[in-house]
Design a protein around this motif. Sequence first.
Motif, mmCIF file in Angstrom:
data_model
loop_
_atom_site.group_PDB
_atom_site.id
_atom_site.type_symbol
_atom_site.label_atom_id
_atom_site.label_comp_id
_atom_site.label_asym_id
_atom_site.label_seq_id
_atom_site.Cartn_x
_atom_site.Cartn_y
_atom_site.Cartn_z
ATOM 1 N N GLU A 96 0.860 -1.184 0.000
ATOM 2 C CA GLU A 96 0.000 0.000 0.000
ATOM 3 C C GLU A 96 0.894 1.231 0.000
ATOM 4 O O GLU A 96 1.377 1.663 1.047
ATOM 5 C CB GLU A 96 -0.924 -0.027 1.222
ATOM 6 N N ARG A 104 -2.411 7.049 5.068
ATOM 7 C CA ARG A 104 -3.826 6.713 5.073
ATOM 8 C C ARG A 104 -4.274 6.377 6.495
ATOM 9 O O ARG A 104 -3.559 5.730 7.239
ATOM 10 C CB ARG A 104 -4.086 5.533 4.147
ATOM 11 N N HIS A 106 -6.359 4.288 8.615
ATOM 12 C CA HIS A 106 -7.165 3.076 8.770
ATOM 13 C C HIS A 106 -7.611 2.996 10.231
ATOM 14 O O HIS A 106 -6.971 2.330 11.058
ATOM 15 C CB HIS A 106 -6.362 1.846 8.367
#
Length: 253
Positions: A96, A104, A106
């Motif tokens: 990723e 990001r 999460h």
Amino acid sequence: MKGWSIFSHSVSMVLRNFQAAIQIFLVPTLLVFAVVFAVVYAVFQSGIIPVGQAVNMPLGSVSTGFLLQMAAVWVVVMLISIWGVVAWHRYVLLEEMPEGWIPRLHTSNILIYFLRAVQLAIVSVISLIAVAFIGSAFAEAAGYFGVAILIVLFIAVALFLSRLLVILPAAAVGRAISLSDALEATKGAVPALFLLGVCVFLAQLVVELALSAVAGIPVFSLVLQLGFAVILSLLNVSIMTTLYGHYVEGRPV
């Protein structure tokens, strides 16, 4: 020599992906420093803990409300730190790629990671208390031989806890692994983990020697200390990633 292979693979992981590591960890690290600085500044400005008395101030003189606030700050700092750690695990294990300078978010993985880390902390405390209680009895009864037994017991507990670390990268990638699953996956890994622990200890020793050599240069030694702290933290996270990838997913090292 698998322990050395795991260590060298983790070091190579950091070096090969250093730019990605900076992209992933820079913002979370700066946020952690900002939160800690703001809290320390606010505490001393408010007079709750007078400057110069922070070290010698008895714990009983601090209010319960203040301790709860500090606990809340600790949780926030941990969650911010885990934000970057989860992004790193996912970058290595799921490819990723980082986009820009903000990893990001999460949220569910971060919360589960935090809870799993707390679970490991509880297991660690219980294990260490049991070993300290049993080992101290041996030490009192058998002298130096008892001390040797105590050291062996602590090493055994450290190796046992090392086998459980794979539950953390698992949480980062959204895979549920129980403690028993972790022990099953790392069956037979004790010799490799022991050698890995020796390698990590020697790396930390080299860092300490380097820092002591420049201790007389205040600004430079502080910058070097912070730099080494970040690098060692990244190395430890990469070691956990490698352990998960090798023992759970069967990747080569």
